[in-house]
Design an enzyme around this catalytic site. Structure first.
Site, short mmCIF file in Angstrom:
data_model
loop_
_atom_site.label_atom_id
_atom_site.label_comp_id
_atom_site.label_asym_id
_atom_site.label_seq_id
_atom_site.Cartn_x
_atom_site.Cartn_y
_atom_site.Cartn_z
N ASN A 9 0.87 -1.17 0.00
CA ASN A 9 0.00 0.00 0.00
C ASN A 9 0.91 1.22 0.00
O ASN A 9 1.50 1.55 1.01
CB ASN A 9 -0.90 -0.03 1.25
CG ASN A 9 -1.69 1.25 1.40
OD1 ASN A 9 -1.75 2.08 0.49
ND2 ASN A 9 -2.33 1.42 2.56
N TRP A 10 0.98 1.85 -1.15
CA TRP A 10 1.93 2.96 -1.29
C TRP A 10 1.42 4.25 -0.64
O TRP A 10 2.16 5.22 -0.54
CB TRP A 10 2.21 3.23 -2.77
CG TRP A 10 2.98 2.14 -3.47
CD1 TRP A 10 3.33 0.90 -2.98
CD2 TRP A 10 3.51 2.19 -4.80
NE1 TRP A 10 4.02 0.19 -3.92
CE2 TRP A 10 4.15 0.97 -5.06
CE3 TRP A 10 3.48 3.15 -5.80
CZ2 TRP A 10 4.78 0.67 -6.27
CZ3 TRP A 10 4.11 2.87 -7.02
CH2 TRP A 10 4.74 1.64 -7.24
N LYS A 11 0.14 4.27 -0.26
CA LYS A 11 -0.46 5.47 0.33
C LYS A 11 -0.23 6.67 -0.61
O LYS A 11 -0.19 6.48 -1.82
CB LYS A 11 0.07 5.69 1.75
CG LYS A 11 -0.09 4.42 2.60
CD LYS A 11 0.14 4.61 4.05
CE LYS A 11 -0.04 3.28 4.77
NZ LYS A 11 0.09 3.39 6.22
N HIS A 95 -9.33 1.19 5.11
CA HIS A 95 -8.05 1.42 5.77
C HIS A 95 -8.23 2.39 6.93
O HIS A 95 -9.05 3.30 6.86
CB HIS A 95 -7.03 1.98 4.76
CG HIS A 95 -5.64 1.97 5.30
ND1 HIS A 95 -5.17 2.93 6.15
CD2 HIS A 95 -4.63 1.07 5.15
CE1 HIS A 95 -3.92 2.64 6.49
NE2 HIS A 95 -3.57 1.52 5.90
N GLU A 97 -6.60 4.83 7.86
CA GLU A 97 -6.42 6.25 7.50
C GLU A 97 -7.66 6.79 6.81
O GLU A 97 -8.02 7.96 6.99
CB GLU A 97 -5.16 6.40 6.63
CG GLU A 97 -3.90 6.19 7.48
CD GLU A 97 -2.73 5.54 6.75
OE1 GLU A 97 -2.69 5.57 5.51
OE2 GLU A 97 -1.86 4.99 7.45
N GLU A 167 -4.90 -4.74 10.77
CA GLU A 167 -3.86 -3.72 10.92
C GLU A 167 -4.10 -2.95 12.21
O GLU A 167 -4.90 -1.99 12.23
CB GLU A 167 -3.92 -2.73 9.75
CG GLU A 167 -3.65 -3.34 8.40
CD GLU A 167 -3.12 -2.29 7.41
OE1 GLU A 167 -2.03 -2.52 6.88
OE2 GLU A 167 -3.77 -1.25 7.21
N GLY A 173 3.03 2.51 10.66
CA GLY A 173 3.97 3.60 10.46
C GLY A 173 4.78 3.96 11.70
O GLY A 173 5.45 4.98 11.74
N SER A 213 3.84 -1.97 10.23
CA SER A 213 5.29 -2.06 10.38
C SER A 213 5.85 -3.44 10.00
O SER A 213 6.75 -3.96 10.66
CB SER A 213 5.71 -1.68 11.80
OG SER A 213 5.39 -0.31 12.06
N GLY A 234 3.18 -1.02 4.20
CA GLY A 234 3.20 0.40 3.87
C GLY A 234 4.61 0.86 3.52
O GLY A 234 5.11 0.66 2.41
N GLY A 235 5.29 1.44 4.49
CA GLY A 235 6.60 2.05 4.27
C GLY A 235 7.60 1.15 3.57
O GLY A 235 8.33 1.60 2.67
#
Ligand code: 13P
Length: 251
Positions: A9-11, A95, A97, A167, A173, A213, A234-235
């Site tokens: 998930n590149w956000k 998600h 967010e 999640e 993150g 993470s 993510g990251g």
């Protein structure tokens, strides 16, 4: 046997030029991965150029969100068919967010999930508790409630197309991942909820990803857990080297 699903998930990261560069790096070194599925979910703006780049490759395309109407006066919204046209096979819904920043409720998420299924997209339904909820001993209750509400009015046969992603919000993150034992415990709870809703045969086939993470140095242990069937990253999905290592997990 559930086929593992690793999704990036590149956000809100990567311009088109950067997205193409990352995908070219991934494709250069991607292993033949017949026993696991790999999906990238870039921003909407990069879907079209990546669609062309991913033709005849093992990398699948997904989107980070979708609206529940098929067309109309919904400024800024993206319809499910707009995603299938660009080669998306998956879409993330719910998600944390989206829930926290954009106000997506369980009811909205449920509508998005149905719209995705209707269009032939596989929804990845995200659920997870906040730190406050966990500290109050409410983590299971929150997650079970989100699973039930997100899957309202979904039929057992449709569950073949649905993925759940657990999640924990406090692990996103932050570098503060759930222990593999805690993650496994919640995944087992999610699977028990699916059993209640759809019966054991369906519950055993639904893939449940862990997200929060996930990194090269913890993916092997997470993926070794019996109810963890993939990762939503993510990251660590933003760099070819770390995502390739995650794709190549050794459980
Ligand atoms: P991080 O891997 O950066 O913690 O993000 C997880 C996530 O939210 C994936 O959807």
């Amino acid at each position: 046997m559930r086929k593992a699903l690793i999704a990036g998930n590149w956000k809100m990261h990567k311009t088109v030029a950067e997205a193409v560069e990352l995908v070219e790096a991934l494709l250069r070194d991607m292993p033949d991965a017949p026993d696991r599925e790999v999906v990238i979910c870039p921003p909407f703006t990069a879907l079209s150029p990546l669609h062309a780049l991913l033709a005849n490759t093992p990398l699948l395309l997904g989107a980070q969100d979708v609206f529940y109407e098929t067309q109309g006066a919904y400024t800024s919204a993206i319809a499910p068919q707009m995603l299938t046209e660009l080669g998306c096979s998956y879409v993330i819904v719910g998600h944390s967010e989206r829930r926290a920043v954009f106000g997506d409720t369980d009811a909205i998420i449920n509508r998005k999930l149905h719209a995705a299924l209707q269009a032939g997209l596989r929804p990845i339904l995200c659920v997870g508790e906040t730190k406050t909820q966990r500290d109050a001993g409410k983590a299971e209750q929150i997650v079970v409630g989100q699973v039930q509400a997100g899957l309202a009015d979904v039929g057992g046969a449709q569950m073949a197309e649905v993925v759940i992603a657990y999640e924990p919000v406090w692990a996103i993150g932050t570098g503060d991942t759930a222990t593999s034992a805690d993650a496994q415990a919640m995944h087992a709870t999610v699977r028990a909820t699916l059993d209640d809703l759809f019966g054991g045969a369906v519950a055993e086939t639904v893939r449940i990803q862990y997200g929060g993470s996930v990194k090269p140095d913890n993916v092997d242990e997470l993926m070794a857990q019996p109810d963890i069937d993939g990762a939503l990253v993510g990251g660590a999905a933003l760099k070819a080297e770390s995502f390739l290592r995650i794709i190549g997990y050794r459980a």
